[in-house]
Enzyme design. Sequence first.
Site, short mmCIF file in Angstrom:
data_model
loop_
_atom_site.label_atom_id
_atom_site.label_comp_id
_atom_site.label_asym_id
_atom_site.label_seq_id
_atom_site.Cartn_x
_atom_site.Cartn_y
_atom_site.Cartn_z
N ASP A 83 44.78 40.21 41.56
CA ASP A 83 43.83 39.16 41.95
C ASP A 83 43.31 39.46 43.34
OD1 ASP A 83 42.43 36.82 42.42
OD2 ASP A 83 44.21 35.53 42.47
N SER A 118 37.72 33.85 38.12
CA SER A 118 38.17 32.80 39.03
C SER A 118 37.02 31.84 39.31
CB SER A 118 38.64 33.42 40.34
OG SER A 118 38.76 32.40 41.32
N SER A 170 34.01 36.78 42.53
CA SER A 170 32.64 37.06 42.93
C SER A 170 31.97 38.12 42.07
CB SER A 170 32.60 37.45 44.42
OG SER A 170 33.68 38.25 44.77
N HIS A 192 46.70 29.37 39.52
CA HIS A 192 47.29 30.13 40.63
C HIS A 192 47.52 29.16 41.79
CE1 HIS A 192 46.55 33.51 43.86
NE2 HIS A 192 47.79 33.07 43.86
N MET A 194 44.56 25.54 46.28
CA MET A 194 44.92 25.84 47.67
C MET A 194 45.09 24.53 48.44
SD MET A 194 42.32 28.93 48.57
CE MET A 194 41.89 30.21 47.37
N ASP A 226 42.22 28.48 41.11
CA ASP A 226 42.89 28.65 42.40
C ASP A 226 43.12 27.31 43.06
OD1 ASP A 226 43.12 31.57 42.76
OD2 ASP A 226 40.93 31.52 42.61
N MET A 249 48.91 40.21 44.53
CA MET A 249 47.66 39.93 45.23
C MET A 249 47.11 41.21 45.85
SD MET A 249 46.93 36.78 44.78
CE MET A 249 45.50 36.72 45.88
N HIS A 283 40.80 31.41 35.53
CA HIS A 283 41.74 31.44 36.66
C HIS A 283 41.36 30.31 37.62
CE1 HIS A 283 44.50 33.55 39.45
NE2 HIS A 283 43.64 33.22 40.40
N MET A 291 48.49 28.23 45.31
CA MET A 291 48.69 28.70 46.69
C MET A 291 49.01 27.48 47.53
SD MET A 291 45.62 31.49 46.64
CE MET A 291 44.89 30.71 45.20
O1 LIG Z 1 43.37 33.82 44.63
C1 LIG Z 1 42.27 34.10 45.08
C2 LIG Z 1 42.06 34.14 46.55
O2 LIG Z 1 43.22 33.78 47.19
C3 LIG Z 1 41.11 34.35 44.13
O3 LIG Z 1 41.57 34.26 42.80
C4 LIG Z 1 40.45 35.71 44.35
O4 LIG Z 1 40.14 35.94 45.66
C5 LIG Z 1 39.24 35.89 43.45
O5 LIG Z 1 38.07 36.10 44.17
P1 LIG Z 1 37.37 37.54 44.33
O6 LIG Z 1 37.36 38.20 42.97
O7 LIG Z 1 36.01 37.19 44.82
O8 LIG Z 1 38.18 38.32 45.33
FE LIG Z 2 43.73 33.52 42.54
#
Ligand SMILES: O=C(CO)[C@H](O)[C@H](O)COP(=O)(O)O
Ligand SMILES: [Fe+2]
Length: 223
Positions: free
Chosen positions: A174, A9, A197, A65, A36, A34, A136, A32, A67
Amino acid sequence: MRTCQINPSILSADFTNLERELTRIHTADAVHVDVMDNHFVPNLTIGLPVVARLNEVSELPLDVHLMISDVDRWGPGYAEAGAASVTFHAEASAAPVKLARDLRAAGSRAAMALRPATPIEPYLDMLPELDMVLLMTVEPGFGGQAFLDLVLPKIRRARKAIDGTGLPIALQVDGGVTRETILRAAEAGADVFVAGSSVYGTADPAEAVVTLRNLAAATPVSM
Ligand SMILES: O=C(CO)[C@H](O)[C@H](O)COP(=O)(O)O
Ligand SMILES: [Fe+2]
């Protein structure tokens, strides 16, 4: 060994130089992305113009993805921009079957995401409309959160339901995916893993991808 995919991500990447950040994950299966909107989730990232440009410069397929609210209206634009896969949240869609069909018609794979507390059972009949289900494993909105083990039984139920269709539907997780938690998610039946991360937070993201993929691939599904 089974086939597993790692999609890093870019939420955890350097947003001022995304093109360079893509090269640091060249071992990945997809990137990936994200999106938002500070409405469906309490955070704001990037939108369609940046995703369209990422698609132009990326050698990896885009796993987008969404959101965002009103995804029935805005989702197909990401497929038209060239995303290989577009994931919408069931909680944000008024007409998920129509949306999945619109995404496929626009040329992308169609995927549906569920928050940790959203059950999968009401959506089992529409599995044939989907190329991927995203469960999730954190509350959507932010990277760096801890993996929620309470989602593991839902991953097992989803795996059984997908296997029952006989269709090649991917099962993605995820949130909070690390070298430790990927073992539990893989054992429960996930086969596509998003990691932010735990990939970009290391000195060698490309090597972190390979390590995660090998760990998942070596973990048999256990029902
Ligand atoms: O959709 C997401 C958060 O809504 C991210 O893809 C996800 O949190 C990835 O980060 P990490 O691996 O650090 O948790
Ligand atoms: Fe995500």
